[in-house]
Scaffold this motif. Structure first.
Motif, PDB file in Angstrom:
ATOM      1  N   ASN A  66       0.804  -1.215   0.000  1.00  0.00           N
ATOM      2  CA  ASN A  66       0.000   0.000   0.000  1.00  0.00           C
ATOM      3  C   ASN A  66       0.839   1.267   0.000  1.00  0.00           C
ATOM      4  O   ASN A  66       0.368   2.328  -0.407  1.00  0.00           O
ATOM      5  N   GLN A  67       2.088   1.155   0.449  1.00  0.00           N
ATOM      6  CA  GLN A  67       2.994   2.299   0.342  1.00  0.00           C
ATOM      7  C   GLN A  67       3.714   2.311  -0.998  1.00  0.00           C
ATOM      8  O   GLN A  67       4.494   3.221  -1.271  1.00  0.00           O
ATOM      9  N   ARG A  68       3.468   1.272  -1.807  1.00  0.00           N
ATOM     10  CA  ARG A  68       4.090   1.128  -3.126  1.00  0.00           C
ATOM     11  C   ARG A  68       5.615   1.167  -3.070  1.00  0.00           C
ATOM     12  O   ARG A  68       6.287   1.737  -3.926  1.00  0.00           O
ATOM     13  N   LEU A  69       6.144   0.535  -2.036  1.00  0.00           N
ATOM     14  CA  LEU A  69       7.593   0.458  -1.910  1.00  0.00           C
ATOM     15  C   LEU A  69       8.158  -0.719  -2.689  1.00  0.00           C
ATOM     16  O   LEU A  69       9.350  -0.742  -3.004  1.00  0.00           O
ATOM     17  N   VAL A  70       7.328  -1.711  -2.967  1.00  0.00           N
ATOM     18  CA  VAL A  70       7.706  -2.817  -3.839  1.00  0.00           C
ATOM     19  C   VAL A  70       6.617  -2.974  -4.895  1.00  0.00           C
ATOM     20  O   VAL A  70       5.450  -2.675  -4.648  1.00  0.00           O
ATOM     21  N   ASP A  71       6.993  -3.438  -6.066  1.00  0.00           N
ATOM     22  CA  ASP A  71       6.054  -3.524  -7.176  1.00  0.00           C
ATOM     23  C   ASP A  71       5.219  -4.796  -7.159  1.00  0.00           C
ATOM     24  O   ASP A  71       4.095  -4.815  -7.644  1.00  0.00           O
ATOM     25  N   GLY A  72       5.781  -5.876  -6.625  1.00  0.00           N
ATOM     26  CA  GLY A  72       5.062  -7.142  -6.610  1.00  0.00           C
ATOM     27  C   GLY A  72       5.478  -7.981  -5.429  1.00  0.00           C
ATOM     28  O   GLY A  72       6.560  -7.787  -4.861  1.00  0.00           O
ATOM     29  N   VAL A  73       4.621  -8.938  -5.060  1.00  0.00           N
ATOM     30  CA  VAL A  73       4.926  -9.777  -3.908  1.00  0.00           C
ATOM     31  C   VAL A  73       6.185 -10.603  -4.150  1.00  0.00           C
ATOM     32  O   VAL A  73       6.911 -10.948  -3.214  1.00  0.00           O
ATOM     33  N   ASP A  74       6.491 -10.897  -5.410  1.00  0.00           N
ATOM     34  CA  ASP A  74       7.692 -11.670  -5.707  1.00  0.00           C
ATOM     35  C   ASP A  74       8.975 -10.853  -5.555  1.00  0.00           C
ATOM     36  O   ASP A  74      10.076 -11.405  -5.642  1.00  0.00           O
ATOM     37  N   ASP A  75       8.852  -9.541  -5.315  1.00  0.00           N
ATOM     38  CA  ASP A  75      10.034  -8.734  -5.007  1.00  0.00           C
ATOM     39  C   ASP A  75      10.532  -8.978  -3.586  1.00  0.00           C
ATOM     40  O   ASP A  75      11.646  -8.588  -3.233  1.00  0.00           O
ATOM     41  N   VAL A  76       9.680  -9.599  -2.771  1.00  0.00           N
ATOM     42  CA  VAL A  76      10.026  -9.868  -1.371  1.00  0.00           C
ATOM     43  C   VAL A  76      10.493 -11.313  -1.245  1.00  0.00           C
ATOM     44  O   VAL A  76       9.766 -12.242  -1.604  1.00  0.00           O
ATOM     45  N   ALA A  77      11.696 -11.502  -0.720  1.00  0.00           N
ATOM     46  CA  ALA A  77      12.240 -12.855  -0.555  1.00  0.00           C
ATOM     47  C   ALA A  77      11.720 -13.514   0.719  1.00  0.00           C
ATOM     48  O   ALA A  77      11.402 -14.705   0.725  1.00  0.00           O
ATOM     49  N   SER A  78      11.604 -12.733   1.810  1.00  0.00           N
ATOM     50  CA  SER A  78      11.162 -13.316   3.068  1.00  0.00           C
ATOM     51  C   SER A  78      10.714 -12.216   4.022  1.00  0.00           C
ATOM     52  O   SER A  78      11.144 -11.060   3.921  1.00  0.00           O
ATOM     53  N   VAL A  79       9.830 -12.612   4.953  1.00  0.00           N
ATOM     54  CA  VAL A  79       9.431 -11.752   6.074  1.00  0.00           C
ATOM     55  C   VAL A  79       9.535 -12.611   7.332  1.00  0.00           C
ATOM     56  O   VAL A  79       8.834 -13.610   7.471  1.00  0.00           O
ATOM     57  N   THR A  80      10.408 -12.201   8.244  1.00  0.00           N
ATOM     58  CA  THR A  80      10.635 -12.947   9.475  1.00  0.00           C
ATOM     59  C   THR A  80      10.237 -12.089  10.660  1.00  0.00           C
ATOM     60  O   THR A  80      10.808 -11.014  10.878  1.00  0.00           O
ATOM     61  N   VAL A  81       9.254 -12.556  11.423  1.00  0.00           N
ATOM     62  CA  VAL A  81       8.763 -11.810  12.582  1.00  0.00           C
ATOM     63  C   VAL A  81       9.244 -12.495  13.858  1.00  0.00           C
ATOM     64  O   VAL A  81       9.106 -13.707  14.013  1.00  0.00           O
ATOM     65  N   ASP A  82       9.802 -11.712  14.768  1.00  0.00           N
ATOM     66  CA  ASP A  82      10.281 -12.206  16.057  1.00  0.00           C
ATOM     67  C   ASP A  82       9.650 -11.344  17.138  1.00  0.00           C
ATOM     68  O   ASP A  82      10.040 -10.196  17.340  1.00  0.00           O
ATOM     69  N   TRP A  83       8.675 -11.911  17.864  1.00  0.00           N
ATOM     70  CA  TRP A  83       7.979 -11.128  18.882  1.00  0.00           C
ATOM     71  C   TRP A  83       8.835 -10.898  20.123  1.00  0.00           C
ATOM     72  O   TRP A  83       8.541 -10.008  20.921  1.00  0.00           O
ATOM     73  N   GLU A  84       9.870 -11.683  20.324  1.00  0.00           N
ATOM     74  CA  GLU A  84      10.733 -11.468  21.488  1.00  0.00           C
ATOM     75  C   GLU A  84      11.437 -10.121  21.398  1.00  0.00           C
ATOM     76  O   GLU A  84      11.707  -9.489  22.425  1.00  0.00           O
ATOM     77  N   GLY A  94      15.806  -7.495  -4.735  1.00  0.00           N
ATOM     78  CA  GLY A  94      16.637  -6.545  -5.466  1.00  0.00           C
ATOM     79  C   GLY A  94      16.738  -5.179  -4.830  1.00  0.00           C
ATOM     80  O   GLY A  94      17.171  -4.214  -5.467  1.00  0.00           O
ATOM     81  N   GLY A  95      16.302  -5.074  -3.561  1.00  0.00           N
ATOM     82  CA  GLY A  95      16.346  -3.784  -2.891  1.00  0.00           C
ATOM     83  C   GLY A  95      15.170  -2.908  -3.293  1.00  0.00           C
ATOM     84  O   GLY A  95      14.368  -3.253  -4.156  1.00  0.00           O
ATOM     85  N   ILE A  96      15.071  -1.748  -2.653  1.00  0.00           N
ATOM     86  CA  ILE A  96      14.025  -0.772  -2.957  1.00  0.00           C
ATOM     87  C   ILE A  96      14.672   0.431  -3.624  1.00  0.00           C
ATOM     88  O   ILE A  96      15.537   1.093  -3.034  1.00  0.00           O
ATOM     89  N   ALA A  97      14.264   0.685  -4.850  1.00  0.00           N
ATOM     90  CA  ALA A  97      14.842   1.802  -5.607  1.00  0.00           C
ATOM     91  C   ALA A  97      14.464   3.138  -4.965  1.00  0.00           C
ATOM     92  O   ALA A  97      13.362   3.299  -4.449  1.00  0.00           O
ATOM     93  N   ARG A  98      15.381   4.076  -5.010  1.00  0.00           N
ATOM     94  CA  ARG A  98      15.151   5.431  -4.498  1.00  0.00           C
ATOM     95  C   ARG A  98      14.641   5.403  -3.061  1.00  0.00           C
ATOM     96  O   ARG A  98      13.681   6.084  -2.723  1.00  0.00           O
ATOM     97  N   TRP A  99      15.271   4.609  -2.220  1.00  0.00           N
ATOM     98  CA  TRP A  99      14.813   4.425  -0.841  1.00  0.00           C
ATOM     99  C   TRP A  99      14.680   5.757  -0.101  1.00  0.00           C
ATOM    100  O   TRP A  99      13.628   6.047   0.478  1.00  0.00           O
ATOM    101  N   GLN A 100      15.728   6.547  -0.081  1.00  0.00           N
ATOM    102  CA  GLN A 100      15.710   7.799   0.674  1.00  0.00           C
ATOM    103  C   GLN A 100      14.636   8.746   0.161  1.00  0.00           C
ATOM    104  O   GLN A 100      13.899   9.351   0.937  1.00  0.00           O
TER     105      GLN A 100
END
Length: 287
Positions: A66-84, A94-100
């Protein structure tokens, strides 16, 4: 399409506490959990979300979408959540273009004090194209009734918002969180995964899905309207009202907003041509 590797780090949704009532009696009840989740993308801190913790991986995916930081779900390799440690580590392919540039300016929204949208996204609403989805009055009543009957955290503990995605009046998924913006982001993440699994790219990255209707218990702000539109949703329903900016954007996009929808009553604020009225349904109850 390569799907991201996800953990399954659901946290307890409620906490049992004791309180003192008006008679001085001690009683037990459940209240919603609320926990901070700091999101890191490729080891760079992005945002801290206050969340119930029901589906944190889908929440993170939906936020990125929704922030349009990635173009597709396949741009994301993994999401790891650690509640501790209260963190979500996102690794992209491939990173996020124009991050800053893309994360520099933020607009703090009215999402229960927690919402934020990157300013560049706010400027791109004109490019959104919605499908020709319509809804009948009977389908609207069916959606409202399904939400009313649902076994929910709200009924157990209160103090949360709920959002549901429907295919016409068939419930696809329902999510609750401490903020409606988190609930819609979680559903956006869920939808993204579903689209990838069935190889049907829709929403902001392809041809919108017909028949998707979104329900929220919260008010329809500009943030909610934009996020719904990005998901290819052309009909947004709420038991609450709408803000002026939310209405302005909805009218601009041709998105149907229906508010104060409780029992058999509702108000259509925008795009009434998408709503097929059946006044006989209401009149039959008055007879």
């Amino acid at each position: 399409m390569a799907l991201p590797i996800l953990t399954n780090a659901q946290a307890p949704l409620t906490e049992a506490i004791t309180v003192v009532n008006e008679h001085g009696e001690i009683q037990s009840l459940n209240i919603p959990a609320e926990r901070a989740l700091t999101v890191y993308v490729d080891k760079q801190e992005l945002v801290t979300l206050m969340t119930l913790g029901a589906r944190p991986e889908q929440l993170v995916l939906g936020y990125l979408r929704n922030q349009r930081l990635v173009d597709g779900v396949d741009d994301v390799a993994s999401v790891t959540v650690d509640w501790e440690v209260g963190a979500a580590a996102v690794h992209t392919r491939g990173g996020i273009a124009r991050w800053q540039e893309r994360t520099a300016r933020r607009v703090v929204t009215t999402g229960c004090g927690q919402g934020s949208m990157f300013a560049e996204l706010m400027e791109q609403t004109d490019a959104l194209q919605l499908p020709s989805t319509c809804i009948t009055q009977s389908e609207l009543y069916s959606i409202v009734n399904q939400i009313r009957l649902m076994d929910s955290v709200y009924k157990q503990a209160g103090s949360v918002h709920g959002c549901g995605l429907f295919q016409q009046d068939r419930l696809l998924t329902f999510v609750e969180d401490v903020g409606r913006h988190n609930a819609i982001d979680t559903i956006a993440g869920w939808q993204w995964l579903q689209e990838a699994q069935t190889l049907r790219p829709v929403g902001s990255t392809g041809a919108p899905t017909q028949g998707h209707v979104f329900y929220t218990t919260g008010r329809m702000t500009s943030e909610m309207v934009i996020k719904a539109a990005q998901m290819g949703v052309a009909v947004l329903i709420s038991r609450s009202g709408i803000t002026h900016m939310g209405l302005t954007i909805a009218r601009q996009l041709g998105l149907c907003t229906i508010g104060r929808a409780t029992n058999r009553r509702f108000l259509c604020f925008s795009a009434p041509e998408r709503l097929q009225l059946q006044p006989e349904l209401f009149l039959a109850l008055q007879a």
